[in-house]
Design an enzyme around this catalytic site. Structure first.
Site, PDB file in Angstrom:
ATOM      1  N   LEU A   1     -70.160  35.041 -33.137  1.00 43.07           N
ATOM      2  CA  LEU A   1     -69.391  35.240 -31.903  1.00 43.07           C
ATOM      3  C   LEU A   1     -68.103  34.433 -31.919  1.00 43.07           C
ATOM      4  O   LEU A   1     -67.109  34.827 -31.318  1.00 43.07           O
ATOM      5  CB  LEU A   1     -70.226  34.813 -30.689  1.00 43.07           C
ATOM      6  CG  LEU A   1     -71.438  35.684 -30.387  1.00 43.07           C
ATOM      7  CD1 LEU A   1     -72.300  35.043 -29.306  1.00 43.07           C
ATOM      8  CD2 LEU A   1     -70.992  37.077 -29.944  1.00 43.07           C
TER       9      LEU A   1
ATOM     10  N   ASN B   1     -65.130  23.758 -32.655  1.00 46.43           N
ATOM     11  CA  ASN B   1     -64.748  22.528 -33.328  1.00 46.43           C
ATOM     12  C   ASN B   1     -65.997  21.866 -33.920  1.00 46.43           C
ATOM     13  O   ASN B   1     -66.609  21.018 -33.313  1.00 46.43           O
ATOM     14  CB  ASN B   1     -64.064  21.626 -32.292  1.00 46.43           C
ATOM     15  CG  ASN B   1     -63.671  20.301 -32.844  1.00 46.43           C
ATOM     16  OD1 ASN B   1     -63.469  20.158 -34.044  1.00 46.43           O
ATOM     17  ND2 ASN B   1     -63.565  19.322 -31.957  1.00 46.43           N
TER      18      ASN B   1
ATOM     19  N   ASP C   1     -62.692  19.841 -19.038  1.00 43.35           N
ATOM     20  CA  ASP C   1     -62.041  20.719 -20.014  1.00 43.35           C
ATOM     21  C   ASP C   1     -62.075  22.165 -19.518  1.00 43.35           C
ATOM     22  O   ASP C   1     -62.330  23.090 -20.293  1.00 43.35           O
ATOM     23  CB  ASP C   1     -62.728  20.583 -21.378  1.00 43.35           C
ATOM     24  CG  ASP C   1     -61.830  21.030 -22.523  1.00 43.35           C
ATOM     25  OD1 ASP C   1     -60.600  21.187 -22.307  1.00 43.35           O
ATOM     26  OD2 ASP C   1     -62.353  21.226 -23.636  1.00 43.35           O
TER      27      ASP C   1
HETATM   28  P1  ATP Z   1     -64.278  24.028 -29.024  1.00 43.40           P
HETATM   29  O1  ATP Z   1     -65.255  23.591 -30.046  1.00 43.40           O
HETATM   30  O2  ATP Z   1     -62.913  23.523 -29.298  1.00 43.40           O
HETATM   31  O3  ATP Z   1     -64.735  23.795 -27.644  1.00 43.40           O
HETATM   32  P2  ATP Z   1     -64.877  26.710 -28.522  1.00 43.40           P
HETATM   33  O4  ATP Z   1     -65.110  26.464 -27.071  1.00 43.40           O
HETATM   34  O5  ATP Z   1     -64.173  27.966 -28.855  1.00 43.40           O
HETATM   35  O6  ATP Z   1     -64.104  25.561 -29.206  1.00 43.40           O
HETATM   36  P3  ATP Z   1     -67.647  27.030 -28.906  1.00 43.40           P
HETATM   37  O7  ATP Z   1     -68.101  26.544 -27.593  1.00 43.40           O
HETATM   38  O8  ATP Z   1     -68.414  26.594 -30.086  1.00 43.40           O
HETATM   39  O9  ATP Z   1     -66.247  26.617 -29.280  1.00 43.40           O
HETATM   40  O10 ATP Z   1     -67.603  28.618 -28.837  1.00 43.40           O
HETATM   41  C1  ATP Z   1     -66.962  29.426 -29.825  1.00 43.40           C
HETATM   42  C2  ATP Z   1     -66.821  30.837 -29.291  1.00 43.40           C
HETATM   43  O11 ATP Z   1     -68.118  31.443 -29.253  1.00 43.40           O
HETATM   44  C3  ATP Z   1     -66.290  30.922 -27.880  1.00 43.40           C
HETATM   45  O12 ATP Z   1     -64.896  30.925 -27.841  1.00 43.40           O
HETATM   46  C4  ATP Z   1     -66.900  32.230 -27.396  1.00 43.40           C
HETATM   47  O13 ATP Z   1     -66.089  33.317 -27.795  1.00 43.40           O
HETATM   48  C5  ATP Z   1     -68.216  32.301 -28.147  1.00 43.40           C
HETATM   49  N1  ATP Z   1     -69.355  31.851 -27.302  1.00 43.40           N
HETATM   50  C6  ATP Z   1     -69.737  30.570 -27.074  1.00 43.40           C
HETATM   51  N2  ATP Z   1     -70.812  30.523 -26.263  1.00 43.40           N
HETATM   52  C7  ATP Z   1     -71.118  31.809 -25.968  1.00 43.40           C
HETATM   53  C8  ATP Z   1     -72.136  32.432 -25.156  1.00 43.40           C
HETATM   54  N3  ATP Z   1     -73.047  31.702 -24.492  1.00 43.40           N
HETATM   55  N4  ATP Z   1     -72.141  33.778 -25.070  1.00 43.40           N
HETATM   56  C9  ATP Z   1     -71.215  34.513 -25.733  1.00 43.40           C
HETATM   57  N5  ATP Z   1     -70.233  33.993 -26.509  1.00 43.40           N
HETATM   58  C10 ATP Z   1     -70.178  32.662 -26.634  1.00 43.40           C
END
Ligand code: ATP
Ligand code: MG
Length: 322
Positions: free
Chosen positions: A59, A63, A175
């Site tokens: 998905l 980081n 954030d």
């Molecule tokens: P960072 O690590 O800088 O916070 P981020 O928020 O993009 O970056 P993650 O929280 O790991 O990192 O999420 C990466 C991506 O995965 C998100 O941008 C989103 O598109 C997808 N994602 C995360 N959680 C979910 C979820 N519960 N359902 C659907 N997609 C998700």
């Protein structure tokens, strides 16, 4: 002007570790019961283990970890699985610990639910979350979705409800931005990504609050000397909400021209010394007023989440009408 003293390099993410958490080392010392579904007050009936889940697709990458869409082999339920790589940066591991700690405490329809936390063979580590099938509000914006005032009011009501819940439980998100608001096809919105959030105990030192994505930071977080006299932390989330709504409305980050590359110094000057971004002339009085209540540079004049829920822009939204 503490921020100028402390940070001169350009880094929009700026995830400064907090002193009290520097002692943690990976493998993560999981909180008691973190490796079961009881780790969070969720609606999952039984503990989920890594072996129960099959990966369907990636998905997104964050980081230090990757988020997968997964299916439970026995129930066919779909989840999002955030896998944190075992060799990832210690600062990121601390963020994950904090995220787990907060996910364990929260139970709100407007905060992403955690269904379990577990180790994965090979040293990786995973958080199993509720799956949101439309991704983030940032994804929708990039895909050309037009955020009308009506749509924004519905989104805003949900985010405010989530923030009211978090703030009542003494949790500051720190954030809030379009990429940390997950959405599904029914336009239900959930606050996610608690990696830099803070659980308030007494008061928060503004200098210790310099974490998160700086583009969405309030003036008092950049410059506590000038703007932080009554610093409480919660008002910073309201600023970020106002900026997020404005970005969705105008289609680009409002402090910069479309396509302009952000740099830390430009952002800091614009946020601390400039006026809050203006709205298009066609904006309704209600929305204009709502944004003004969020983007007061003096944090003591900013409305709280509870007060904003009674603002005319959102007060007629039925919680279940979305
Ligand atoms: P960072 O690590 O800088 O916070 P981020 O928020 O993009 O970056 P993650 O929280 O790991 O990192 O999420 C990466 C991506 O995965 C998100 O941008 C989103 O598109 C997808 N994602 C995360 N959680 C979910 C979820 N519960 N359902 C659907 N997609 C998700
Ligand atoms: Mg994120």
């Amino acid at each position: 002007m503490a921020v100028v003293r402390d940070r001169r390099h350009l880094n929009l993410r700026l995830p400064l570790p907090e002193p009290s958490e520097r002692r943690h080392r990976f493998p993560l010392p999981l909180p008691p019961s973190a490796n079961s579904a009881a780790a969070a007050p969720t609606n999952s009936a039984a503990a989920i283990s890594a072996a129960d889940l099959e990966k369907l697709q990636v998905l997104g990458h964050g980081n230090g970890g990757t988020v997968y869409k997964v299916r439970h082999k026995h129930t066919s339920a779909i989840y999002a699985l955030k896998v944190v790589h075992g060799d990832s940066d210690p600062a990121f591991r601390r963020q994950i610990l904090r995220e787990i700690s907060i996910l364990r405490r929260t139970d709100s329809p407007h905060v992403i639910k955690c269904h379990g936390v577990f180790d994965i063979p090979g040293g990786d580590f995973a958080i199993c979350m509720q799956y949101m099938d439309m991704g983030t509000l940032e994804t929708l914006l990039k895909n050309g979705v037009v955020f009308t005032e009506d749509l924004l009011a519905k989104i805003c009501h949900q985010v405010l409800s989530g923030l009211e819940y978090l703030h009542a439980h003494k949790i500051i998100h720190r954030d809030l931005k379009p990429s940390n608001l997950l959405v599904d096809q029914k336009m239900e919105v959930k606050i996610s990504d608690f990696g830099v959030s803070k659980i308030m105990q007494r008061t928060l030192d503004p200098c210790n609050s310099y974490v998160g994505t700086c583009a969405y930071m309030s003036p008092e977080r950049f410059d506590p000397d000038t703007y932080g006299s009554n610093y409480n932390g919660y008002a910073g989330d309201i600023w970020s909400l106002g900026l997020t709504l404005l970005e969705l409305y105008v289609g680009h980050f409002p402090y910069l021209a479309p396509g302009q590359r952000p740099d830390w110094a430009t952002l800091m000057c614009a946020i601390c010394f400039g006026e809050p971004p203006s709205l298009p002339e066609s904006t309704s009085d209600n929305f204009r007023s709502f944004i003004e209540c969020c983007l007061q540079k003096d944090s003591s004049k900013r409305w709280s989440a509870t007060q904003l829920l009674s603002h005319p822009f959102v007060c007629n939204i039925e919680p279940k009408s979305v």
